[in-house]
Design a protein around this motif. Sequence first.
Motif, mmCIF file in Angstrom:
data_model
loop_
_atom_site.group_PDB
_atom_site.id
_atom_site.type_symbol
_atom_site.label_atom_id
_atom_site.label_comp_id
_atom_site.label_asym_id
_atom_site.label_seq_id
_atom_site.Cartn_x
_atom_site.Cartn_y
_atom_site.Cartn_z
ATOM 1 N N ALA A 22 0.866 -1.382 0.021
ATOM 2 C CA ALA A 22 -0.012 -0.105 -0.089
ATOM 3 C C ALA A 22 0.910 1.207 -0.031
ATOM 4 O O ALA A 22 0.539 2.252 -0.661
ATOM 5 N N ILE A 23 1.969 1.113 0.767
ATOM 6 C CA ILE A 23 2.802 2.419 0.796
ATOM 7 C C ILE A 23 3.643 2.522 -0.546
ATOM 8 O O ILE A 23 3.683 3.685 -0.955
ATOM 9 N N ARG A 24 3.984 1.459 -1.220
ATOM 10 C CA ARG A 24 4.644 1.550 -2.387
ATOM 11 C C ARG A 24 3.580 1.939 -3.464
ATOM 12 O O ARG A 24 3.987 2.686 -4.389
ATOM 13 N N GLU A 25 2.333 1.548 -3.565
ATOM 14 C CA GLU A 25 1.418 1.813 -4.576
ATOM 15 C C GLU A 25 1.111 3.572 -4.324
ATOM 16 O O GLU A 25 0.968 4.126 -5.255
ATOM 17 N N ALA A 26 0.996 3.810 -3.095
ATOM 18 C CA ALA A 26 0.445 5.290 -3.048
ATOM 19 C C ALA A 26 1.677 6.079 -3.243
ATOM 20 O O ALA A 26 1.487 7.111 -4.043
ATOM 21 N N ASP A 27 3.027 5.759 -3.228
ATOM 22 C CA ASP A 27 3.984 6.547 -3.678
ATOM 23 C C ASP A 27 4.225 6.679 -5.187
ATOM 24 O O ASP A 27 4.178 7.799 -5.635
ATOM 25 N N LEU A 28 3.608 5.540 -5.701
ATOM 26 C CA LEU A 28 3.580 5.236 -7.291
ATOM 27 C C LEU A 28 2.722 6.173 -7.798
ATOM 28 O O LEU A 28 3.001 7.072 -8.827
ATOM 29 N N HIS A 29 1.590 6.114 -7.365
ATOM 30 C CA HIS A 29 0.329 7.037 -7.824
ATOM 31 C C HIS A 29 0.565 8.446 -7.619
ATOM 32 O O HIS A 29 0.433 9.305 -8.290
ATOM 33 N N ARG A 30 1.203 8.710 -6.658
ATOM 34 C CA ARG A 30 1.408 10.254 -6.156
ATOM 35 C C ARG A 30 2.720 10.882 -7.207
ATOM 36 O O ARG A 30 2.324 12.006 -7.691
ATOM 37 N N ALA A 31 3.633 9.950 -7.302
ATOM 38 C CA ALA A 31 4.606 10.386 -8.435
ATOM 39 C C ALA A 31 3.970 10.634 -9.707
ATOM 40 O O ALA A 31 4.366 11.307 -10.556
ATOM 41 N N LEU A 32 3.223 9.375 -10.101
ATOM 42 C CA LEU A 32 2.520 9.752 -11.444
ATOM 43 C C LEU A 32 1.821 10.804 -11.875
ATOM 44 O O LEU A 32 1.771 11.333 -12.723
ATOM 45 N N ALA A 33 1.030 11.202 -10.794
ATOM 46 C CA ALA A 33 0.162 12.022 -10.848
ATOM 47 C C ALA A 33 0.802 13.503 -11.034
ATOM 48 O O ALA A 33 0.530 14.261 -11.846
ATOM 49 N N ARG A 34 1.988 13.438 -10.324
ATOM 50 C CA ARG A 34 2.728 14.601 -10.358
ATOM 51 C C ARG A 34 3.352 14.894 -11.678
ATOM 52 O O ARG A 34 3.268 16.072 -12.198
ATOM 53 N N LEU A 35 3.734 13.695 -12.279
ATOM 54 C CA LEU A 35 4.488 13.892 -13.546
ATOM 55 C C LEU A 35 3.238 14.101 -14.674
ATOM 56 O O LEU A 35 3.735 14.817 -15.695
ATOM 57 N N ALA A 36 2.486 13.490 -14.528
ATOM 58 C CA ALA A 36 0.972 13.737 -15.510
ATOM 59 C C ALA A 36 0.692 14.954 -15.462
ATOM 60 O O ALA A 36 0.175 15.631 -16.569
ATOM 61 N N ASP A 37 0.671 15.637 -14.388
ATOM 62 C CA ASP A 37 0.141 17.199 -14.434
ATOM 63 C C ASP A 37 1.044 18.090 -14.917
ATOM 64 O O ASP A 37 0.810 19.197 -15.397
ATOM 65 N N THR A 38 2.323 17.713 -14.927
ATOM 66 C CA THR A 38 3.304 18.632 -15.822
ATOM 67 C C THR A 38 3.596 18.149 -17.318
ATOM 68 O O THR A 38 4.312 18.728 -17.819
ATOM 69 N N GLY A 39 3.020 17.051 -17.517
ATOM 70 C CA GLY A 39 3.137 16.536 -18.901
ATOM 71 C C GLY A 39 4.425 15.962 -19.219
ATOM 72 O O GLY A 39 4.675 15.926 -20.235
ATOM 73 N N THR A 40 5.069 15.212 -18.337
ATOM 74 C CA THR A 40 6.449 15.023 -18.336
ATOM 75 C C THR A 40 6.477 13.346 -18.582
ATOM 76 O O THR A 40 5.439 12.500 -18.099
ATOM 77 N N THR A 41 7.309 12.998 -19.783
ATOM 78 C CA THR A 41 7.388 11.435 -19.780
ATOM 79 C C THR A 41 8.118 10.589 -18.557
ATOM 80 O O THR A 41 9.022 11.277 -18.090
ATOM 81 N N VAL A 42 7.511 9.653 -18.402
ATOM 82 C CA VAL A 42 8.164 8.963 -17.183
ATOM 83 C C VAL A 42 9.364 8.065 -17.752
ATOM 84 O O VAL A 42 9.205 7.414 -18.616
ATOM 85 N N LEU A 43 10.301 8.606 -17.014
ATOM 86 C CA LEU A 43 11.629 7.689 -17.258
ATOM 87 C C LEU A 43 11.966 6.946 -16.065
ATOM 88 O O LEU A 43 12.162 7.590 -14.928
ATOM 89 N N VAL A 44 12.415 5.639 -16.221
ATOM 90 C CA VAL A 44 12.713 4.617 -15.283
ATOM 91 C C VAL A 44 13.976 3.763 -15.603
ATOM 92 O O VAL A 44 14.268 3.842 -16.650
#
Length: 171
Positions: free
Chosen positions: A47-69
């Motif tokens: 649950a902690i990992r997935e919350a962090d994942l969703h939070r980071a992806l939402a932040r990147l989507a808001d800025t229109g940034t391509t997710v680099l991993v």
Amino acid sequence: MKTLLAPTIPQVPTRLGTWATGSRPPVLTDEEFPQPKVQAGAADLRAIREADLHRALARLADTGTTVLVGRYSLVGPRQDPAGRLAEAQAVIHRRRWTTSITTFDTTEGHAQALRPQLARLFAALDAGEIHGIVAVSQADISPFPDTYAHTLTVLRARRGFLALARNETSI
């Protein structure tokens, strides 16, 4: 000249705003008492990992940034990392992320805690070269819940995330 008075030594403050008085410890005022460590279970860690994942992806989507991993795996001595890295790549492909670093560490010849390639991914995260790490399972990060939870905390502090191909109960 001799005096009957003993030399005085100034008292050093033990905390800001308090002075040492006798042999009693200073009184705790607005500090919290130390809390016992609570071990998180696999479901809590997920649950902690997935919350962090969703939070980071939402932040990147808001800025229109391509997710680099960065793709990462931990393998044993003389074990081919290709299978585990391919499993991590499937997650990246399914989510339409971009891989900028692919690497692995081996446990051969040194302790599992010494992982230069994982440290390289953390440095890339700090430099903004990647936004998160994709691995196969919790075992790639740490089989120990406390160490794994600490790693998640470090990733969160760096505004990064960890995505896994398998859940926390898998190897």
